[in-house]
Design a protein around this motif. Structure first.
Motif, mmCIF file in Angstrom:
data_model
loop_
_atom_site.group_PDB
_atom_site.id
_atom_site.type_symbol
_atom_site.label_atom_id
_atom_site.label_comp_id
_atom_site.label_asym_id
_atom_site.label_seq_id
_atom_site.Cartn_x
_atom_site.Cartn_y
_atom_site.Cartn_z
ATOM 1 N N UNK A 181 0.848 -1.191 0.000
ATOM 2 C CA UNK A 181 0.000 0.000 0.000
ATOM 3 C C UNK A 181 0.882 1.239 0.000
ATOM 4 N N UNK A 182 0.561 2.192 -0.859
ATOM 5 C CA UNK A 182 1.275 3.470 -0.838
ATOM 6 C C UNK A 182 0.952 4.167 0.474
ATOM 7 N N UNK A 199 -0.913 7.707 6.676
ATOM 8 C CA UNK A 199 -1.835 7.885 5.558
ATOM 9 C C UNK A 199 -1.600 6.795 4.528
ATOM 10 N N UNK A 200 -2.690 6.175 4.055
ATOM 11 C CA UNK A 200 -2.610 5.071 3.099
ATOM 12 C C UNK A 200 -3.520 5.344 1.912
ATOM 13 N N UNK A 201 -3.031 5.046 0.721
ATOM 14 C CA UNK A 201 -3.801 5.227 -0.498
ATOM 15 C C UNK A 201 -4.109 3.861 -1.089
ATOM 16 N N UNK A 202 -5.378 3.526 -1.204
ATOM 17 C CA UNK A 202 -5.753 2.237 -1.785
ATOM 18 C C UNK A 202 -7.107 2.352 -2.462
ATOM 19 N N UNK A 207 -7.062 6.369 3.411
ATOM 20 C CA UNK A 207 -7.314 5.943 4.790
ATOM 21 C C UNK A 207 -6.236 6.497 5.705
ATOM 22 N N UNK A 208 -6.623 6.832 6.918
ATOM 23 C CA UNK A 208 -5.675 7.380 7.875
ATOM 24 C C UNK A 208 -5.848 6.745 9.251
ATOM 25 N N UNK A 209 -4.728 6.538 9.929
ATOM 26 C CA UNK A 209 -4.708 6.123 11.323
ATOM 27 C C UNK A 209 -3.939 7.187 12.083
ATOM 28 N N UNK A 210 -4.522 7.669 13.170
ATOM 29 C CA UNK A 210 -3.877 8.694 13.968
ATOM 30 C C UNK A 210 -3.754 8.250 15.413
ATOM 31 N N UNK A 211 -2.586 8.426 15.994
ATOM 32 C CA UNK A 211 -2.376 8.231 17.423
ATOM 33 C C UNK A 211 -2.192 9.602 18.059
ATOM 34 N N UNK A 212 -2.870 9.850 19.175
ATOM 35 C CA UNK A 212 -2.753 11.122 19.875
ATOM 36 C C UNK A 212 -3.161 10.903 21.328
ATOM 37 N N UNK A 213 -3.319 11.988 22.063
ATOM 38 C CA UNK A 213 -3.737 11.881 23.451
ATOM 39 C C UNK A 213 -2.622 12.230 24.418
#
Length: 241
Positions: A181-182, A199-202, A207-213
């Protein structure tokens, strides 16, 4: 952002069957429909669910779902334009052991912005036709999953190029890329809070996955582990009839 009509559907209270009409600035009427499948899992209330210690072999922040196997192809042509499609693709409580589900939603644009009207700027989501998200929390760390859908692969590809150009100014995060996946990962500060974005392009989506807090270690291994679970869920949703 698109200024056309949209239908916002919260994947959090389906059992209530309530429908609420809201007017959003710069857009026409949006219909907010409560849905329960993602947030409550088997009918429980998300607000009553305390974070649990992950099972052996999984630490908080890694997730522990069984969706690691590949399904479908990265270059799918499926158009994500129904809340059901997002419900299939977004992680659910069963796949996020050790995390408390907070909220989930799908926003369908009834009148999306034509790509020709979108400027070559940081607003890479301009021509989106839909957006879905699911958010989880564990011990002060937040994990957010987002899908931005476009009318075809060309539209998603253009959005990916714009997003990559825009995010290049941020600090690149280390870690293994998501296989086949790019993708890219970077650190960013938003509203005074640091976050790690993958960030993923498919296919037809970004699609995005974010970690925070406040208690997040912003661990790249954790972020990529969650991303690798996310990809096959999106592929399976694209392959579903």
């Amino acid at each position: 952002m698109a200024t056309g009509e949209s239908r916002a559907r919260s994947i959090g209270q389906q059992a209530t069957g309530r429908t609420v009409l809201k007017t959003h600035p710069g857009s026409k009427t949006a219909v907010l429909v409560a849905l329960a499948a993602l947030v409550t899992g088997c009918g429980g209330s998300a607000s009553d669910t305390a974070p649990t210690k992950p099972s052996a072999g999984h630490r908080a922040g890694s997730g522990s779902g069984s969706d690691g196997s590949s399904a479908g192809t990265v270059g799918f042509d499926t158009v994500f334009k129904t809340e059901e499609r997002f419900q299939q693709a977004l992680p659910d409580p069963a796949s996020m052991a050790g995390w408390t589900p907070r909220n989930a939603s799908a926003l369908i644009e009834d009148d999306p912005e034509p790509a020709a009207r979108c400027a070559p700027s940081r607003d890479w989501e301009c021509a989106k036709i839909a957006h879905g998200e699911a958010n989880f929390e564990a011990f002060g760390e937040e994990a957010d999953f987002d899908i931005t859908a476009f009318v075809d692969k060309a539209g998603a590809g253009e959005a990916c190029r714009k997003e990559a150009t825009w995010s290049a100014k941020y600090t690149k995060a280390p870690g293994a890329a998501v296989s086949d996946v790019e993708s890219h990962a970077y650190y960013r500060n938003v509203g005074g809070e640091n976050g790690l974005y993958v960030t993923m392009c498919l296919g037809t989506v970004v699609a995005e996955v974010t970690l925070a807090g406040p208690n997040s270690s912003l661990d790249p291994d954790t972020a990529h582990s969650l991303a690798r679970q996310f990809v096959p869920r999106i592929q399976k949703a694209a392959a579903a009839s």
